[in-house]
Write a protein that holds these residues in place. Structure first.
Motif, PDB file in Angstrom:
ATOM      1  N   ILE A 112      46.452  15.285  52.993  1.00 18.86           N
ATOM      2  CA  ILE A 112      45.656  16.248  53.763  1.00 18.86           C
ATOM      3  C   ILE A 112      44.320  15.646  54.194  1.00 18.86           C
ATOM      4  O   ILE A 112      43.739  16.080  55.202  1.00 18.86           O
ATOM      5  N   SER A 113      43.829  14.648  53.468  1.00 16.70           N
ATOM      6  CA  SER A 113      42.642  13.922  53.954  1.00 16.70           C
ATOM      7  C   SER A 113      42.984  13.156  55.218  1.00 16.70           C
ATOM      8  O   SER A 113      42.175  13.073  56.157  1.00 16.70           O
ATOM      9  N   GLU A 114      44.207  12.610  55.267  1.00 14.44           N
ATOM     10  CA  GLU A 114      44.650  11.874  56.453  1.00 14.44           C
ATOM     11  C   GLU A 114      44.873  12.818  57.637  1.00 14.44           C
ATOM     12  O   GLU A 114      44.496  12.506  58.773  1.00 14.44           O
ATOM     13  N   THR A 115      45.494  13.981  57.395  1.00 18.65           N
ATOM     14  CA  THR A 115      45.727  14.914  58.503  1.00 18.65           C
ATOM     15  C   THR A 115      44.409  15.454  59.040  1.00 18.65           C
ATOM     16  O   THR A 115      44.286  15.707  60.239  1.00 18.65           O
ATOM     17  N   GLU A 116      43.421  15.628  58.163  1.00 16.63           N
ATOM     18  CA  GLU A 116      42.104  16.084  58.609  1.00 16.63           C
ATOM     19  C   GLU A 116      41.462  15.044  59.526  1.00 16.63           C
ATOM     20  O   GLU A 116      40.943  15.387  60.602  1.00 16.63           O
ATOM     21  N   ALA A 117      41.503  13.774  59.124  1.00 14.70           N
ATOM     22  CA  ALA A 117      40.941  12.708  59.954  1.00 14.70           C
ATOM     23  C   ALA A 117      41.706  12.587  61.267  1.00 14.70           C
ATOM     24  O   ALA A 117      41.114  12.361  62.333  1.00 14.70           O
ATOM     25  N   ASN A 118      43.003  12.767  61.211  1.00 13.69           N
ATOM     26  CA  ASN A 118      43.839  12.693  62.410  1.00 13.69           C
ATOM     27  C   ASN A 118      43.488  13.809  63.387  1.00 13.69           C
ATOM     28  O   ASN A 118      43.381  13.588  64.602  1.00 13.69           O
ATOM     29  N   ALA A 119      43.293  15.016  62.861  1.00 12.75           N
ATOM     30  CA  ALA A 119      42.928  16.154  63.711  1.00 12.75           C
ATOM     31  C   ALA A 119      41.561  15.950  64.352  1.00 12.75           C
ATOM     32  O   ALA A 119      41.363  16.262  65.542  1.00 12.75           O
ATOM     33  N   ALA A 120      40.608  15.430  63.581  1.00 10.92           N
ATOM     34  CA  ALA A 120      39.264  15.175  64.125  1.00 10.92           C
ATOM     35  C   ALA A 120      39.317  14.131  65.230  1.00 10.92           C
ATOM     36  O   ALA A 120      38.640  14.255  66.255  1.00 10.92           O
ATOM     37  N   ALA A 121      40.142  13.085  65.037  1.00 13.28           N
ATOM     38  CA  ALA A 121      40.279  12.046  66.063  1.00 13.28           C
ATOM     39  C   ALA A 121      40.915  12.614  67.332  1.00 13.28           C
ATOM     40  O   ALA A 121      40.495  12.293  68.446  1.00 13.28           O
ATOM     41  N   ALA A 122      41.914  13.482  67.167  1.00 11.26           N
ATOM     42  CA  ALA A 122      42.558  14.103  68.330  1.00 11.26           C
ATOM     43  C   ALA A 122      41.571  14.969  69.102  1.00 11.26           C
ATOM     44  O   ALA A 122      41.554  14.966  70.344  1.00 11.26           O
ATOM     45  N   GLU A 123      40.730  15.696  68.385  1.00 15.61           N
ATOM     46  CA  GLU A 123      39.736  16.541  69.035  1.00 15.61           C
ATOM     47  C   GLU A 123      38.722  15.697  69.807  1.00 15.61           C
ATOM     48  O   GLU A 123      38.397  15.995  70.967  1.00 15.61           O
ATOM     49  N   ARG A 124      38.235  14.630  69.178  1.00 14.44           N
ATOM     50  CA  ARG A 124      37.249  13.764  69.853  1.00 14.44           C
ATOM     51  C   ARG A 124      37.832  13.140  71.114  1.00 14.44           C
ATOM     52  O   ARG A 124      37.179  13.103  72.160  1.00 14.44           O
ATOM     53  N   ARG A 125      39.063  12.625  71.017  1.00 12.67           N
ATOM     54  CA  ARG A 125      39.688  11.966  72.159  1.00 12.67           C
ATOM     55  C   ARG A 125      39.892  12.951  73.291  1.00 12.67           C
ATOM     56  O   ARG A 125      39.708  12.616  74.470  1.00 12.67           O
ATOM     57  N   THR A 126      40.284  14.179  72.976  1.00  9.93           N
ATOM     58  CA  THR A 126      40.521  15.179  74.015  1.00  9.93           C
ATOM     59  C   THR A 126      39.217  15.582  74.688  1.00  9.93           C
ATOM     60  O   THR A 126      39.162  15.729  75.915  1.00  9.93           O
ATOM     61  N   ILE A 127      38.165  15.747  73.909  1.00 13.59           N
ATOM     62  CA  ILE A 127      36.857  16.073  74.502  1.00 13.59           C
ATOM     63  C   ILE A 127      36.390  14.932  75.389  1.00 13.59           C
ATOM     64  O   ILE A 127      35.858  15.150  76.491  1.00 13.59           O
ATOM     65  N   ASP A 128      36.584  13.679  74.935  1.00 13.03           N
ATOM     66  CA  ASP A 128      36.207  12.524  75.753  1.00 13.03           C
ATOM     67  C   ASP A 128      36.941  12.545  77.093  1.00 13.03           C
ATOM     68  O   ASP A 128      36.359  12.217  78.141  1.00 13.03           O
TER      69      ASP A 128
END
Length: 769
Positions: free
Chosen positions: A620-636
């Motif tokens: 779940i630490s990995e899925t949290e980091a994965n979700a944050a990365a997906a959010e950042r990339r989409t905002i970019d």
């Protein structure tokens, strides 16, 4: 063959003879998962089953029994695998184990279960190759333990299909063949795109492809495996993020079916708090309300603070399809134009949403704090509550500012002002505790009704948001303390102390803004706060805040309590968002076990073992980091798309990071970041000074450092990768000091004497133009 057991009779591990007889009776090689299902074994018995099968295989009993039939003997002959083998991960099952195949295509068709133990190293991803030690459990079936996860070039790639053909000059123009424009930031080389006959694509479609190995012109090729839709359609960037980050976004039918019979539990066995005027306070666009709050004054200037959290654990039971899916997802994912929930809407937006004037099951942290915010007593219990009002942060802020009367919020007199009083007390405790005080704005994409981006906003926390945050932190600490006191397994939210090497990089930066930061002492959040306070309100504020953030360790989930450095707390767990975080659900279950009386069965955590919880924490630490990365990339990507119409425009910017290949510049008051490459700087040779975060020109003395204000021109925008390229127009400074000139001469002479080339190539502006 095994017989079906009654639900009331717990299954036990079958004896050796029964296991061997069952395996020999199977038409196909039996996998541990098949055996567990056949004997109706619960999840906690599966590790024991695998050990038993391994013992049988090592003792030769399975092999001997298997040789009695020709089919089994042939199967063993054909499926013999080396003990140490190179495997490729194909996927993961509901138990969290991997499914793999031999990398050698000529190897026999065998079934390989990879046991994952993330404590032994990083977990492999789908498509990753591993070196593993194999143990044969049955004919054609192996158990693999990872020796090493092998690094490899990413096999899958995402991008836009661009229609091209070669004209007589050999250049590409519009046509029927396709090239792939990668969606990865920084990758500019296009690949030949191979389109299978059964997949239709058109110019501008977002595609997922698999990289092809080969020689000649096929050495840079990719084969389409999925069409994600046209890049211009609404939701295209979110669809790309879901595929790119492998985010589960569709619920299996079994999960949906389990929600159909769920309903709010009766009041029996719970505390009746329906008359307490709880209120929910969330953003204006929130759809699920998983926390409600209430406060009232008590004797001697103290406060009673109650935080009610939706009782998700009542609905999502261990081992259920709902539970397995929630664990795999790990958390909800929030993208600018959609939310991918951890749980189906029947739970997240209905049964577990604390809607106004509806009875809801909740876990309530009931706490007494003194006038200085110190907790005096507390209890956490299951209850039925009724929210009396759904308020927004803006409404609460307006009441706090005095621009809106509490009476206009349809709440009992004094409700909101009591919340403010309890928060002021907690503020005294927080200031004494001195947690890390970062001041970073959150980027948010403002969308039109048709889901197209309008603008990028940067928002800082206001008092209303900080009030709710402090209330939630207080409840989280209470949950952790309760589990520690009960000596019950707990999933902690931990944040390690910063790496001294990363912290050391702040020394020069602190000196540059007139602050003091000494390495060698025991680091505390207050040491970083001293730098932040000096930089507050200056042009360097954003740069300093981000530098401090980069120096910190990442917060993760763990069963080992090392404390939370950033919050300056010894005990901390996530308790307040079980709708959107699996960690919180585990904490709720552990609290249920802690509340169970001695002698009564504990079914909160379902008997899960510490090692299993530890692996879930890693996942779940990995899925949290994965979700944050997906959010950042989409905002970019959305931010870059908004700049596509501004090519050639000159804008103001601030350097936020220096690299060996250029500078990252925050433009348009923080709406987006663009790259200012070396060749776009004034013509010179540039030396990169990592510790000082600056580029220095050897001949002209040009200096570009983090925090410098510039004027830059937008020269290229690639929305699908979120990339923006910039050209220097004005800004920076020229250092003509004697010290700099002497240092430059020394560098040039030492490089000449050693026959070395300059550390950085000439910017090449004249050639480029």
């Amino acid at each position: 063959m095994p017989t079906r057991r009654h639900n009331s009779a717990p299954a036990a591990l079958p004896d050796d003879d029964t296991l061997i007889d069952y395996i020999n009776s199977c038409a196909q090689p039996a996998r541990p998962r098949d055996i567990a299902r056949a004997f109706h074994l619960d999840a906690e018995l599966r590790p024991a089953l695998r050990r038993r099968l391994r013992e049988l295989a090592e003792s030769g009993q399975l092999t001997k029994q298997s040789q009695t039939g020709t089919r089994k003997a042939d199967g063993l002959a054909k499926s013999g695998m080396p003990e140490i083998s190179l495997l490729e991960i194909l996927g993961f099952d509901d138990d969290g184990n991997g499914h793999a195949r031999p990398v050698d295509d000529d190897a026999a068709d065998v079934d390989i279960c990879v046991l994952l133990s993330r404590r032994e190293g990083r977990a492999p991803a789908v498509g990753q190759q591993i070196l593993a030690r194999l143990t044969q459990l049955a004919p054609g079936h192996y158990e693999a333990r990872i020796i090493r996860v092998l690094d490899r070039q990413p096999k899958y790639i995402f991008g836009i299909a661009v229609a091209v053909h070669k004209n007589t000059s050999g250049k590409y123009t519009s046509g029927k063949n396709f090239m792939l424009q990668p969606a990865t930031r920084g990758k500019r080389d296009q690949l030949n795109l191979i389109v299978p006959a059964d997949i239709e694509i058109t110019d501008g479609d977002l595609v997922e492809a698999i990289i092809q190995s080969g020689r000649g012109r096929f050495s840079k090729s990719a084969r389409v495996i999925a069409n994600l839709g046209n890049s211009t359609q609404s939701g295209a960037f979110s669809a790309l993020a879901l595929a790119e980050f492998n985010i589960r976004h569709e619920f299996p039918e079994a999960v949906i079916r389990e929600t159909e019979s769920l309903k709010t539990p009766p009041i029996k066995g719970r505390r009746d708090l329906r008359q307490m005027p709880f209120v929910t306070i969330d953003g204006a666009d929130a759809r699920d309300f998983d926390d409600a709050v209430y406060a009232e004054p008590v004797d001697h200037g103290g406060w009673r603070l109650m935080v009610a959290i939706a009782d998700v654990s009542h609905y999502v039971r261990p081992g259920s399809a709902l539970d397995r899916e929630a664990q795999l997802r790990g958390n909800s994912v929030y993208l600018p134009d959609r939310v991918v929930p951890m749980l189906p809407e029947a739970i997240s937006n209905d049964l577990c949403s604390l809607r106004p004037h509806q009875d809801r099951a909740a876990m309530v942290a009931d706490m007494i704090i003194d006038q200085d915010g110190q907790r005096q007593s507390f209890k956490i219990e299951r209850a039925i509550i009724t929210s009396h009002a759904r308020l927004t942060y803006d409404q609460l802020q307006a009441v706090y500012d005095g621009t809106l009367d509490e009476a206009d919020c349809a709440v009992p007199h004094g409700t909101l002002h009591s919340l403010f009083g309890a928060w002021r007390a907690l503020t005294i405790d927080r200031e004494k505790r001195a947690p890390l005080a970062l001041n970073l704005k959150e980027r948010r994409v403002i969308m039109a009704e048709d889901n197209t981006p309008i603008r990028i906003e940067q928002r800082s926390q206001n008092e209303a948001q900080r009030l709710i945050e402090d209330f939630m932190i207080t409840a989280n600490v209470a949950a952790a303390d309760r589990l520690i006191a009960a000596k019950t397994l707990c999933v902690f939210r931990v944040h390690d102390t910063p790496d001294p090497k990363k912290a050391a990089s702040l020394t020069k930066l602190a000196e540059a803004v007139g602050a003091h930061f000494t390495i060698g002492q025991v680091l505390r959040p207050r040491h970083f706060n001293q730098i932040l306070q000096v930089a507050d309100g200056t042009a360097d504020m954003t740069t300093i805040n981000e530098a401090v953030l980069r120096s910190q360790a990442k917060a993760v989930y763990s069963i080992d309590n090392i404390g939370h450095f950033g919050l300056a707390l010894r005990n901390y767990a996530h308790f307040t968002s079980p709708i959107r975080r699996y960690a919180d659900l585990l904490v709720h279950r552990a609290l249920n076990d802690a509340a169970t009386k001695t002698g009564q069965p504990k079914d909160g955590l379902g008997g899960i073992l510490p090692d299993q919880i530890a692996e879930i924490c890693t996942h779940i630490s990995e899925t949290e980091a994965n979700a944050a990365a997906a959010e950042r990339r989409t905002i970019d990507r959305f931010a870059a798309a908004l700049f596509e119409t501004r090519l050639g425009e000159t804008v103001d910017g601030v350097i936020v990071a220096i690299t060996s290949f250029g500078a990252f510049v925050r433009i348009d008051d923080g709406a987006a970041d663009g790259l200012l490459p070396l060749h776009a700087l004034p013509d010179d040779f540039y030396d990169y000074h990592e510790s000082k975060e600056r580029l220095e020109g050897r001949h002209t003395g040009w200096v570009f450092a983090a925090g410098d204000e510039l004027k830059v021109k937008i020269t290229e925008v690639t929305a699908v990768s979120g990339g923006i390229l910039l050209d220097w127009v004005d800004g920076g400074r020229i250092d003509k000091s004697p010290t700099r000139n002497k240092a430059a001469r020394r560098r040039r002479s030492s490089s000449s004497a050693a026959g070395k080339k300059p550390t950085k190539q000439r910017s090449g502006k004249s050639k480029r133009r």
